[in-house]
Design a protein around this motif. Structure first.
Motif, PDB file in Angstrom:
ATOM      1  N   VAL A  84     -10.949 164.162-115.488  1.00  0.00           N
ATOM      2  CA  VAL A  84     -12.028 163.702-116.241  1.00  0.00           C
ATOM      3  C   VAL A  84     -11.164 163.194-117.416  1.00  0.00           C
ATOM      4  O   VAL A  84     -10.114 163.362-117.911  1.00  0.00           O
ATOM      5  CB  VAL A  84     -12.900 164.517-116.867  1.00  0.00           C
ATOM      6  CG1 VAL A  84     -13.794 165.146-115.752  1.00  0.00           C
ATOM      7  CG2 VAL A  84     -12.290 165.869-117.333  1.00  0.00           C
ATOM      8  N   HIS A  85     -12.156 162.418-118.122  1.00  0.00           N
ATOM      9  CA  HIS A  85     -12.050 161.835-119.769  1.00  0.00           C
ATOM     10  C   HIS A  85     -12.349 162.817-120.655  1.00  0.00           C
ATOM     11  O   HIS A  85     -11.689 163.259-121.768  1.00  0.00           O
ATOM     12  CB  HIS A  85     -12.831 160.472-119.937  1.00  0.00           C
ATOM     13  CG  HIS A  85     -12.623 159.892-121.100  1.00  0.00           C
ATOM     14  ND1 HIS A  85     -11.341 159.840-121.916  1.00  0.00           N
ATOM     15  CD2 HIS A  85     -13.400 159.391-122.110  1.00  0.00           C
ATOM     16  CE1 HIS A  85     -11.430 159.257-122.934  1.00  0.00           C
ATOM     17  NE2 HIS A  85     -12.642 158.951-123.264  1.00  0.00           N
ATOM     18  N   HIS A  86     -13.449 163.699-120.615  1.00  0.00           N
ATOM     19  CA  HIS A  86     -13.924 164.533-121.622  1.00  0.00           C
ATOM     20  C   HIS A  86     -13.815 165.932-120.867  1.00  0.00           C
ATOM     21  O   HIS A  86     -14.512 166.272-120.229  1.00  0.00           O
ATOM     22  CB  HIS A  86     -15.331 164.391-121.984  1.00  0.00           C
ATOM     23  CG  HIS A  86     -15.652 163.144-122.497  1.00  0.00           C
ATOM     24  ND1 HIS A  86     -16.773 162.342-122.170  1.00  0.00           N
ATOM     25  CD2 HIS A  86     -14.839 162.421-123.517  1.00  0.00           C
ATOM     26  CE1 HIS A  86     -16.683 161.365-122.807  1.00  0.00           C
ATOM     27  NE2 HIS A  86     -15.665 161.290-123.745  1.00  0.00           N
ATOM     28  N   GLY A  87     -12.824 166.702-121.184  1.00  0.00           N
ATOM     29  CA  GLY A  87     -12.682 168.146-120.614  1.00  0.00           C
ATOM     30  C   GLY A  87     -13.104 169.111-121.570  1.00  0.00           C
ATOM     31  O   GLY A  87     -14.199 169.177-122.340  1.00  0.00           O
TER      32      GLY A  87
ATOM     33  N   GLY B 218     -23.620 152.386-125.116  1.00  0.00           N
ATOM     34  CA  GLY B 218     -23.582 153.617-124.534  1.00  0.00           C
ATOM     35  C   GLY B 218     -22.280 154.270-124.492  1.00  0.00           C
ATOM     36  O   GLY B 218     -21.226 153.846-124.095  1.00  0.00           O
ATOM     37  N   HIS B 219     -21.970 155.330-124.828  1.00  0.00           N
ATOM     38  CA  HIS B 219     -20.788 156.405-124.877  1.00  0.00           C
ATOM     39  C   HIS B 219     -20.418 156.487-123.405  1.00  0.00           C
ATOM     40  O   HIS B 219     -19.350 156.015-122.884  1.00  0.00           O
ATOM     41  CB  HIS B 219     -20.884 157.604-125.553  1.00  0.00           C
ATOM     42  CG  HIS B 219     -19.616 158.460-125.631  1.00  0.00           C
ATOM     43  ND1 HIS B 219     -19.538 158.990-126.909  1.00  0.00           N
ATOM     44  CD2 HIS B 219     -18.646 158.878-124.875  1.00  0.00           C
ATOM     45  CE1 HIS B 219     -18.174 159.653-126.701  1.00  0.00           C
ATOM     46  NE2 HIS B 219     -17.837 159.343-125.666  1.00  0.00           N
ATOM     47  N   HIS B 220     -21.404 156.999-122.394  1.00  0.00           N
ATOM     48  CA  HIS B 220     -21.296 157.365-121.004  1.00  0.00           C
ATOM     49  C   HIS B 220     -20.754 155.840-120.553  1.00  0.00           C
ATOM     50  O   HIS B 220     -19.659 155.601-119.783  1.00  0.00           O
ATOM     51  CB  HIS B 220     -22.129 157.760-120.396  1.00  0.00           C
ATOM     52  CG  HIS B 220     -22.128 158.128-119.013  1.00  0.00           C
ATOM     53  ND1 HIS B 220     -21.516 159.028-118.248  1.00  0.00           N
ATOM     54  CD2 HIS B 220     -22.419 157.299-117.988  1.00  0.00           C
ATOM     55  CE1 HIS B 220     -21.193 159.130-116.820  1.00  0.00           C
ATOM     56  NE2 HIS B 220     -22.004 157.894-116.836  1.00  0.00           N
TER      57      HIS B 220
HETATM   58 ZN   LIG Z   1     -15.649 159.688-124.958  1.00  0.00          ZN
END
Ligand SMILES: [Zn+2]
Length: 252
Positions: A63-66, A219-221
């Motif tokens: 993932v990008h955000h752990g 959008g962040h996502h």
């Molecule tokens: Zn981010």
């Protein structure tokens, strides 16, 4: 099938986390089983992503955000306990790369956004640290802010928030995926026609108006799916792993 250590080495060699100062540990965050054949990729290691990975019989998640962000409460309770418990119970490894996935010259979110949106001559904005956290480039033909908003919508699948300043068209543009709205000031200083990021703050709008730069919050996502997705394609082609990107929808 490869070992967990081999996968870790391949990811580190590609993304070079040691070169960048970050707010979380980059690399293997939660250790799972020894052998890895199936990998699920996603933007954020949420409970929904973990559950989806279990359904796919994944051996590892990338993932990008752990987890383990600087400044967050360190105890393992509630939501954090449930996520970790699920990963450990299923012996699934969690690999997370934050800024290294934003800035990578090929698999990075910013570089991938240029490909997707048809931005030419894309390169890291000089003087901004870490290198590659803000990109700049240009469109082959100038677009009206409305045309650009439509392009964001069709490519990213989300209607952007638009702050149009005046009637000027957009030829040059800078961007930072995710929560990169604060970089609008550097983009304005560099004389860009427009700037886009994932998230927006109240003050971003004043920066746009008072420095005459069109602004788009996409959008962040929506702006951070592309990096980890491209990374998964790389893992599949280089290592022959089964890789599946799972999009857990997020309106933010
Ligand atoms: Zn981010």
């Amino acid at each position: 099938m490869i070992s967990r250590t081999e996968l870790h080495t391949v990811l580190d060699n590609l993304l070079k986390p040691e070169d960048i100062k970050d707010y979380c540990p980059n690399g293997l965050q939660v250790e799972g089983k020894e052998r890895i054949k199936t990998v699920v990729t996603g933007v954020t290691a949420s409970q929904r992503l973990i559950n989806a990975a279990i359904e796919q019989n994944a051996d590892a998640i990338v993932v990008h955000h752990g987890y383990f962000w600087k400044g967050e409460n360190e105890v393992i309770t509630g939501m954090k306990k449930r996520r970790l418990q699920t990963l450990l119970a299923h012996d699934i490894s969690l690999f997370a790369y934050h800024l290294p996935i934003d800035v990578h010259p090929e698999y990075g979110n910013n570089a991938q956004l240029a490909h997707l949106l048809g931005i030419e001559n894309a390169k890291p904005m000089p003087g901004v640290s870490p290198r590659g956290i803000v990109y700049q480039g240009e469109f082959s033909a100038a677009l009206s802010p409305q045309q650009l908003a439509q392009r964001f919508e069709s490519v990213l699948g989300k209607t952007p928030l638009v702050e149009q300043v005046g009637s000027g068209s957009v030829k040059t543009i800078a961007w930072c995926s995710g929560g990169g709205q604060g970089f609008i000031d550097q983009a304005a200083e560099a004389g860009m026609d427009a700037f886009f990021s994932g998230e927006v703050s109240e003050k971003t709008i004043h920066s746009a108006r008072e420095q005459n730069i069109h602004y788009f919050a996409c959008g962040h996502h929506a702006t951070e799916r592309c990096g980890v997705k491209a990374l998964g394609d790389y893992l599949h082609s280089q290592l022959g792993l089964n890789v599946r990107f799972i999009d857990i929808d997020n309106p933010a």
